[in-house]
Design a protein around this motif. Sequence first.
Motif, PDB file in Angstrom:
ATOM      1  N   SER A   1       0.947  -1.328   0.062  1.00 19.81           N
ATOM      2  CA  SER A   1      -0.069   0.002  -0.064  1.00 19.81           C
ATOM      3  C   SER A   1       0.838   1.114  -0.023  1.00 19.81           C
ATOM      4  O   SER A   1       0.614   2.264   0.747  1.00 19.81           O
ATOM      5  N   LEU A   2       1.939   1.126  -0.675  1.00 22.27           N
ATOM      6  CA  LEU A   2       2.775   2.466  -0.931  1.00 22.27           C
ATOM      7  C   LEU A   2       2.015   3.744  -1.689  1.00 22.27           C
ATOM      8  O   LEU A   2       1.126   3.143  -2.449  1.00 22.27           O
ATOM      9  N   PHE A   3       2.476   4.783  -1.396  1.00 19.72           N
ATOM     10  CA  PHE A   3       1.740   5.924  -2.253  1.00 19.72           C
ATOM     11  C   PHE A   3       2.456   6.014  -3.240  1.00 19.72           C
ATOM     12  O   PHE A   3       3.756   6.448  -3.350  1.00 19.72           O
ATOM     13  N   PRO A   4       1.697   5.945  -4.587  1.00 18.76           N
ATOM     14  CA  PRO A   4       2.399   6.076  -5.683  1.00 18.76           C
ATOM     15  C   PRO A   4       2.858   7.248  -6.229  1.00 18.76           C
ATOM     16  O   PRO A   4       3.797   7.308  -6.936  1.00 18.76           O
ATOM     17  N   HIS A   5       2.685   8.279  -5.575  1.00 24.73           N
ATOM     18  CA  HIS A   5       3.258   9.835  -6.002  1.00 24.73           C
ATOM     19  C   HIS A   5       4.478  10.061  -5.070  1.00 24.73           C
ATOM     20  O   HIS A   5       5.064  11.170  -5.322  1.00 24.73           O
ATOM     21  N   MET A   6       4.713   9.074  -4.146  1.00 28.47           N
ATOM     22  CA  MET A   6       6.245   9.554  -3.588  1.00 28.47           C
ATOM     23  C   MET A   6       7.187   8.174  -3.910  1.00 28.47           C
ATOM     24  O   MET A   6       6.908   7.198  -4.202  1.00 28.47           O
TER      25      MET A   6
ATOM     26  N   ILE B   1       7.629   8.949   5.725  1.00 28.12           N
ATOM     27  CA  ILE B   1       6.393   9.410   6.326  1.00 28.12           C
ATOM     28  C   ILE B   1       6.509   9.616   7.910  1.00 28.12           C
ATOM     29  O   ILE B   1       6.232  10.621   8.376  1.00 28.12           O
TER      30      ILE B   1
ATOM     31  N   TYR C   1       9.907   5.150  -8.066  1.00 23.26           N
ATOM     32  CA  TYR C   1       8.548   5.152  -7.704  1.00 23.26           C
ATOM     33  C   TYR C   1       8.022   3.814  -7.726  1.00 23.26           C
ATOM     34  O   TYR C   1       8.513   2.701  -8.361  1.00 23.26           O
TER      35      TYR C   1
ATOM     36  N   ARG D   1       5.463   2.195  -8.609  1.00 19.86           N
ATOM     37  CA  ARG D   1       5.204   1.519  -9.831  1.00 19.86           C
ATOM     38  C   ARG D   1       6.381   0.895 -10.626  1.00 19.86           C
ATOM     39  O   ARG D   1       6.176   0.153 -11.726  1.00 19.86           O
ATOM     40  N   GLU D   2       7.651   1.475 -10.226  1.00 24.85           N
ATOM     41  CA  GLU D   2       8.900   0.804 -11.224  1.00 24.85           C
ATOM     42  C   GLU D   2       9.378  -0.393 -10.217  1.00 24.85           C
ATOM     43  O   GLU D   2      10.443  -1.026 -10.646  1.00 24.85           O
TER      44      GLU D   2
END
Lengths: 397, 213
Positions: free
Chosen positions: A109-114, A122, A156, A158-159
Amino acid sequence: MTVTDDPTSSSTSGSGSEISGAEIRLEEVTKTYPGQEVSAVKSLSLTIPAGEIVMFVGPSGCGKTTSLKMINRLIEPTSGTITIGGDDVRSRSADELRRTIGYVIQGGSLFPHMTVAKNIAIVPKMLGWDADRIRQRTDELLELVSLDPARYRDRYPRELSGGQQQRVGVARGLAADPPVILMDEPFGAVDPITRQRLQDELLSIQRELRKTIVCVTHDIDEAIKLGDRILILQEGAEVAQYDAPEAVLASPANDFVADFVGAGSSLKQLSLTRIAELDLSEVPTARVGEPTAEARARAQAAGHDHLIVLDDHDRPTAWPWLRQLKGETIHRGEEDLVNLDHRATLNDALDTMLTSSHGAAVVTGDRDRYLGVVWFDTVTSFMRQQQEALAEEGSGA
Amino acid sequence: MWQFFLDRQPQFWALAYGHALLVLLAVVIGTVIGVAVAVVVTRQPRLAPVANAISSIGLTLPSFALVGLLLPLTGIGPISALICVTFYAIFPVMRNAVVGLQGVDATLVESARGMGMGQVAVLRKVQLPLAWPVILAGIRVSTQMSIGVAAIAAYVLGPGFGAWIFTGLTQIGGVNAEAYVLIGTLAAVVIALVFDLVLLALGRVTIPKGIRA
């Protein structure tokens, strides 16, 4: 790449490191949702000892996740008391409390924009750590979950692969060094081989850190493998059995537990025996960068036609046959070697061997350090011995 | 026509400035209101259909009619024009913000709460950044619309090329009528293109790399 010395780390096996976890107590905890007659959790009392992994298992709807979320107050109990290290969880604001409890959920559940580093940072940021300390901690945690900080820090989510995302999720849960970590189906979203690896890594991390970990799963095998204790819940979070995995398998408290644990519990014993209990075999090793000729000579002198390649951190990277060695010096090798943590179960070992070209598995210790090799024959003869021992016990009685 | 343009250059640039400023203000205010309403609406799921209905009705209201309705209330002048343009600027932003915020994975929000982020922090650090690409798309639509509405708002003495367009239309058949209408319209189109490019660039800068399409 920065390797930071972790004060709690120890090269010897688990029992040497200090417990950094805290005891959790649930007393008569009840959760009733408005408009529902039956309580989701009905007067649950439970003590979770400091430094242990306790697995909550049960069929879906048994209240295991609700029970977990009441510990960090994502769900507020209707009545009852929960304490962590003796302090009532309601003695602080929910937000403050949660910053001292790691929380890891399915898929990471990582934040995709960080970036990876920002995701991990965090909680430390909210706690007001300075930038240097956060950077140092982030790198240290990435090392701990076997991701190279220099390579992964700025990526990121998604990578990353599913397994890597989940690793970062675990690192994020550990970020502020909380005494208690809650996990909700942490390895539910990855394939079986990755799941086994992640489980092994979690055990290895836990040996170093000795946190109190509460983990929800629906998978009894996972519970047996990871848990110091297993809490088996029936509908309404009624405790069916709360005991060590061995005890649950050997003497289920009632029919529900027996059914849930399932048939073939002697096969499940395979999930109870750890690799560490077997005798590991020696195999010639070579360092990355060492002249190939020397390594080859050493292996041949020992009467082997293969060797294991280790990197600077003693981590095995490849297991080539001698005829496969090319070039002047030993290189890392292309193959993605599947290692077995020495706390992995015989079940995992058999799985890994099936995919290995050597009919054996490389066993590693803390931080993936090479320990030895376990052969298929070793496992089967160990199982035969155990069966014979059991049979003797039976005839003796 | 070129001569016509050269003769009126100072006036032209004043109108261009007025038009752009009016749209900029309206879109900024509209965005703030639209996002704020969307945040409230997504917290109270029962309000979502209400908000959607209002924005549908609002968008079908002819802008010329709204100008007429505003006259007795706010009188003639740029304030009336600003209110009118802002009114229309709100809806596309609000709709997209609702969709964007609803599209944020609930487990991410729970995960953030579970780590000890307060409600405001979750909104600021998780929900809004993730909804931003959709909100920005709404802002682009809103900007294009506002440029058109601003031309009509010239009827209440709002600044902008609406003044030339209306002047031309009222004296159609006259010497410079066509030039007034054509140049006014073309200038509005050019302003629209420039705004869109700026917003596109803004997206490049503000949408985090991890979620860029």
